[in-house]
Design an enzyme around this catalytic site. Structure first.
Site, PDB file in Angstrom:
ATOM      1  N   TYR A  28       6.119  97.828  -8.186  1.00 23.91           N
ATOM      2  CA  TYR A  28       7.081  98.861  -8.072  1.00 23.91           C
ATOM      3  C   TYR A  28       6.528 100.049  -8.037  1.00 23.91           C
ATOM      4  O   TYR A  28       6.897 100.936  -6.841  1.00 23.91           O
ATOM      5  CB  TYR A  28       7.329  99.008  -9.217  1.00 23.91           C
ATOM      6  CG  TYR A  28       8.222  97.356  -9.645  1.00 23.91           C
ATOM      7  CD1 TYR A  28       9.630  96.944  -8.872  1.00 23.91           C
ATOM      8  CD2 TYR A  28       7.694  96.312 -10.313  1.00 23.91           C
ATOM      9  CE1 TYR A  28      10.374  95.695  -8.792  1.00 23.91           C
ATOM     10  CE2 TYR A  28       8.180  95.403 -10.760  1.00 23.91           C
ATOM     11  CZ  TYR A  28       9.755  95.135  -9.914  1.00 23.91           C
ATOM     12  OH  TYR A  28      10.700  93.915 -10.639  1.00 23.91           O
TER      13      TYR A  28
ATOM     14  N   ASN B 275      19.496  95.029  -5.189  1.00 27.28           N
ATOM     15  CA  ASN B 275      19.403  93.905  -3.987  1.00 27.28           C
ATOM     16  C   ASN B 275      21.079  93.158  -3.253  1.00 27.28           C
ATOM     17  O   ASN B 275      20.932  92.157  -4.745  1.00 27.28           O
ATOM     18  CB  ASN B 275      18.244  93.673  -4.086  1.00 27.28           C
ATOM     19  CG  ASN B 275      18.050  92.806  -2.542  1.00 27.28           C
ATOM     20  OD1 ASN B 275      19.109  93.037  -1.360  1.00 27.28           O
ATOM     21  ND2 ASN B 275      16.596  92.036  -2.529  1.00 27.28           N
TER      22      ASN B 275
ATOM     23  N   CYS C  26      13.000  91.095  -2.517  1.00 32.54           N
ATOM     24  CA  CYS C  26      12.907  91.547  -3.793  1.00 32.54           C
ATOM     25  C   CYS C  26      11.527  90.757  -4.694  1.00 32.54           C
ATOM     26  O   CYS C  26      11.394  91.475  -5.865  1.00 32.54           O
ATOM     27  CB  CYS C  26      13.982  92.580  -4.844  1.00 32.54           C
ATOM     28  SG  CYS C  26      15.221  90.756  -4.406  1.00 32.54           S
ATOM     29  N   HIS C  27      12.103  89.212  -4.089  1.00 33.24           N
ATOM     30  CA  HIS C  27      10.802  88.469  -4.990  1.00 33.24           C
ATOM     31  C   HIS C  27       9.492  88.911  -5.140  1.00 33.24           C
ATOM     32  O   HIS C  27       8.956  88.373  -5.774  1.00 33.24           O
ATOM     33  CB  HIS C  27      11.460  87.131  -4.639  1.00 33.24           C
ATOM     34  CG  HIS C  27      10.965  86.348  -3.851  1.00 33.24           C
ATOM     35  ND1 HIS C  27      11.934  86.942  -2.304  1.00 33.24           N
ATOM     36  CD2 HIS C  27       9.710  86.241  -2.484  1.00 33.24           C
ATOM     37  CE1 HIS C  27      11.078  86.282  -1.689  1.00 33.24           C
ATOM     38  NE2 HIS C  27       9.915  85.916  -0.947  1.00 33.24           N
TER      39      HIS C  27
ATOM     40  N   GLU D 156       5.479  80.987  -0.373  1.00 30.72           N
ATOM     41  CA  GLU D 156       4.917  81.349   0.248  1.00 30.72           C
ATOM     42  C   GLU D 156       3.712  81.815   0.482  1.00 30.72           C
ATOM     43  O   GLU D 156       2.876  82.086   1.871  1.00 30.72           O
ATOM     44  CB  GLU D 156       5.290  83.162   0.084  1.00 30.72           C
ATOM     45  CG  GLU D 156       7.062  83.187   0.729  1.00 30.72           C
ATOM     46  CD  GLU D 156       7.808  84.493   0.414  1.00 30.72           C
ATOM     47  OE1 GLU D 156       6.862  85.346   0.644  1.00 30.72           O
ATOM     48  OE2 GLU D 156       8.618  84.888   0.917  1.00 30.72           O
TER      49      GLU D 156
END
Length: 159
Positions: free
Chosen positions: A91, A114, A122-123, A149
Protein backbone atom coordinates in the site's frame (compact mmCIF):
# COMPACT_ATOMS: atom_id res chain seq x y z
CA UNK A 1 -26.65 -2.56 -17.01
CA UNK A 2 -26.38 -6.25 -17.83
CA UNK A 3 -25.49 -8.74 -15.06
CA UNK A 4 -24.25 -12.30 -15.34
CA UNK A 5 -23.18 -14.89 -12.84
CA UNK A 6 -19.98 -16.80 -13.63
CA UNK A 7 -18.45 -19.79 -11.89
CA UNK A 8 -14.78 -19.55 -10.94
CA UNK A 9 -12.29 -21.40 -8.73
CA UNK A 10 -12.83 -18.69 -6.07
CA UNK A 11 -16.62 -19.02 -6.15
CA UNK A 12 -19.34 -17.29 -8.09
CA UNK A 13 -18.52 -13.93 -9.64
CA UNK A 14 -21.22 -11.46 -10.63
CA UNK A 15 -20.08 -9.38 -13.58
CA UNK A 16 -21.81 -6.20 -14.72
CA UNK A 17 -21.55 -4.62 -18.16
CA UNK A 18 -22.81 -1.32 -19.43
CA UNK A 19 -22.63 0.09 -22.94
CA UNK A 20 -18.90 0.88 -22.57
CA UNK A 21 -17.54 -2.23 -20.88
CA UNK A 22 -17.15 -4.05 -17.57
CA UNK A 23 -18.40 -1.80 -14.79
CA UNK A 24 -18.48 -4.22 -11.88
CA UNK A 25 -17.26 -7.52 -10.49
CA UNK A 26 -18.70 -8.82 -7.22
CA UNK A 27 -17.93 -11.94 -5.24
CA UNK A 28 -21.06 -14.08 -5.07
CA UNK A 29 -24.48 -13.03 -6.29
CA UNK A 30 -24.95 -9.30 -6.71
CA UNK A 31 -28.18 -7.39 -6.42
CA UNK A 32 -30.13 -7.30 -8.62
CA UNK A 33 -29.92 -11.03 -9.14
CA UNK A 34 -27.74 -11.64 -12.22
CA UNK A 35 -29.32 -13.05 -15.33
CA UNK A 36 -28.33 -16.69 -15.97
CA UNK A 37 -27.37 -15.91 -19.57
CA UNK A 38 -26.47 -12.26 -20.05
CA UNK A 39 -25.86 -12.50 -23.77
CA UNK A 40 -23.08 -12.32 -26.27
CA UNK A 41 -21.59 -9.08 -24.91
CA UNK A 42 -20.50 -10.95 -21.82
CA UNK A 43 -18.79 -13.78 -23.69
CA UNK A 44 -15.44 -11.98 -24.06
CA UNK A 45 -15.35 -11.14 -20.34
CA UNK A 46 -16.29 -14.69 -19.39
CA UNK A 47 -13.65 -16.09 -21.74
CA UNK A 48 -10.92 -13.80 -20.39
CA UNK A 49 -11.79 -14.73 -16.80
CA UNK A 50 -11.82 -18.44 -17.72
CA UNK A 51 -8.39 -18.08 -19.36
CA UNK A 52 -7.05 -16.09 -16.39
CA UNK A 53 -8.11 -18.80 -13.91
CA UNK A 54 -6.67 -21.48 -16.23
CA UNK A 55 -3.31 -19.67 -16.15
CA UNK A 56 -3.48 -18.82 -19.85
CA UNK A 57 -4.10 -15.05 -19.59
CA UNK A 58 -1.84 -12.62 -17.75
CA UNK A 59 -3.38 -9.32 -18.88
CA UNK A 60 -7.04 -8.48 -19.30
CA UNK A 61 -8.01 -6.62 -22.46
CA UNK A 62 -11.77 -6.25 -22.02
CA UNK A 63 -12.92 -2.63 -22.01
CA UNK A 64 -13.66 -1.18 -18.57
CA UNK A 65 -16.27 1.38 -17.65
CA UNK A 66 -15.74 3.15 -14.33
CA UNK A 67 -18.19 5.92 -13.50
CA UNK A 68 -17.51 6.42 -9.83
CA UNK A 69 -14.73 7.11 -7.40
CA UNK A 70 -12.81 10.19 -6.39
CA UNK A 71 -9.86 11.40 -8.43
CA UNK A 72 -7.55 9.76 -5.87
CA UNK A 73 -9.41 6.43 -6.05
CA UNK A 74 -9.28 6.45 -9.83
CA UNK A 75 -5.55 7.16 -9.68
CA UNK A 76 -5.10 4.20 -7.32
CA UNK A 77 -7.10 1.92 -9.62
CA UNK A 78 -4.99 3.03 -12.58
CA UNK A 79 -1.83 2.30 -10.59
CA UNK A 80 -3.17 -1.14 -9.66
CA UNK A 81 -3.58 -1.91 -13.35
CA UNK A 82 0.14 -1.21 -13.81
CA UNK A 83 1.26 -3.91 -11.34
CA UNK A 84 2.66 -6.71 -13.50
CA UNK A 85 1.11 -10.15 -13.34
CA UNK A 86 2.68 -12.26 -10.62
CA UNK A 87 4.10 -9.27 -8.75
CA UNK A 88 2.98 -7.46 -5.63
CA UNK A 89 3.22 -3.92 -4.30
CA UNK A 90 2.60 -2.61 -0.81
CA UNK A 91 0.00 0.00 0.00
CA UNK A 92 2.90 2.32 0.80
CA UNK A 93 4.55 1.72 -2.56
CA UNK A 94 1.31 2.58 -4.35
CA UNK A 95 0.98 5.74 -2.24
CA UNK A 96 4.57 6.74 -3.05
CA UNK A 97 4.01 6.09 -6.76
CA UNK A 98 1.08 8.53 -6.55
CA UNK A 99 3.26 11.16 -4.90
CA UNK A 100 2.06 10.86 -1.29
CA UNK A 101 4.07 8.29 0.65
CA UNK A 102 1.90 8.89 3.73
CA UNK A 103 -1.33 7.87 2.03
CA UNK A 104 -1.03 4.09 2.49
CA UNK A 105 -4.31 3.88 4.45
CA UNK A 106 -6.11 5.90 1.78
CA UNK A 107 -4.73 3.49 -0.83
CA UNK A 108 -6.17 0.62 1.22
CA UNK A 109 -9.56 2.31 1.27
CA UNK A 110 -9.41 2.86 -2.50
CA UNK A 111 -8.48 -0.80 -3.02
CA UNK A 112 -11.49 -1.80 -0.92
CA UNK A 113 -13.72 0.38 -3.13
CA UNK A 114 -12.32 -1.05 -6.39
CA UNK A 115 -15.45 -1.77 -8.45
CA UNK A 116 -13.71 -4.32 -10.70
CA UNK A 117 -11.61 -6.66 -8.53
CA UNK A 118 -9.61 -9.45 -10.19
CA UNK A 119 -9.60 -7.54 -13.51
CA UNK A 120 -8.24 -4.42 -11.78
CA UNK A 121 -5.83 -6.40 -9.58
CA UNK A 122 -6.21 -5.03 -6.06
CA UNK A 123 -5.27 -8.52 -4.86
CA UNK A 124 -1.67 -7.70 -5.83
CA UNK A 125 -1.44 -5.12 -3.05
CA UNK A 126 -0.14 -6.34 0.30
CA UNK A 127 0.81 -4.85 3.63
CA UNK A 128 4.26 -3.73 4.69
CA UNK A 129 6.75 -6.58 4.60
CA UNK A 130 4.52 -8.56 2.24
CA UNK A 131 1.88 -9.25 4.89
CA UNK A 132 -1.35 -10.63 3.47
CA UNK A 133 -3.98 -8.08 4.58
CA UNK A 134 -7.21 -6.62 3.31
CA UNK A 135 -9.30 -7.87 0.42
CA UNK A 136 -13.00 -7.38 -0.17
CA UNK A 137 -13.34 -10.98 -1.32
CA UNK A 138 -11.61 -12.36 1.78
CA UNK A 139 -8.03 -13.33 2.39
CA UNK A 140 -8.51 -16.91 1.15
CA UNK A 141 -9.46 -15.55 -2.30
CA UNK A 142 -6.58 -13.09 -2.25
CA UNK A 143 -4.16 -15.90 -1.36
CA UNK A 144 -5.59 -18.08 -4.15
CA UNK A 145 -5.14 -15.33 -6.76
CA UNK A 146 -1.58 -14.54 -5.64
CA UNK A 147 -0.62 -18.22 -5.58
CA UNK A 148 -2.19 -18.77 -9.02
CA UNK A 149 -0.18 -15.91 -10.50
CA UNK A 150 3.03 -17.01 -8.74
CA UNK A 151 2.65 -20.58 -10.09
CA UNK A 152 1.96 -19.40 -13.62
CA UNK A 153 4.76 -16.84 -13.51
CA UNK A 154 7.21 -19.46 -12.20
CA UNK A 155 6.16 -22.02 -14.82
CA UNK A 156 6.58 -19.48 -17.64
CA UNK A 157 10.00 -18.43 -16.38
CA UNK A 158 11.26 -22.02 -16.20
CA UNK A 159 9.60 -23.62 -19.20
Amino acid sequence: MLWALLDSPIGELSVALDDLGVCGVRFGRAEPVPEPAAGERLSSVAEELRRYFAGELTRFTVPLSVHRGSAFERAVWTELSRIPYGEMRTYGEIAAALGDAGAARAVGTACNRNPIPVIVPCHRVVGAGGKLVGFGGGLSRKRYLLELEARVDFARAWS
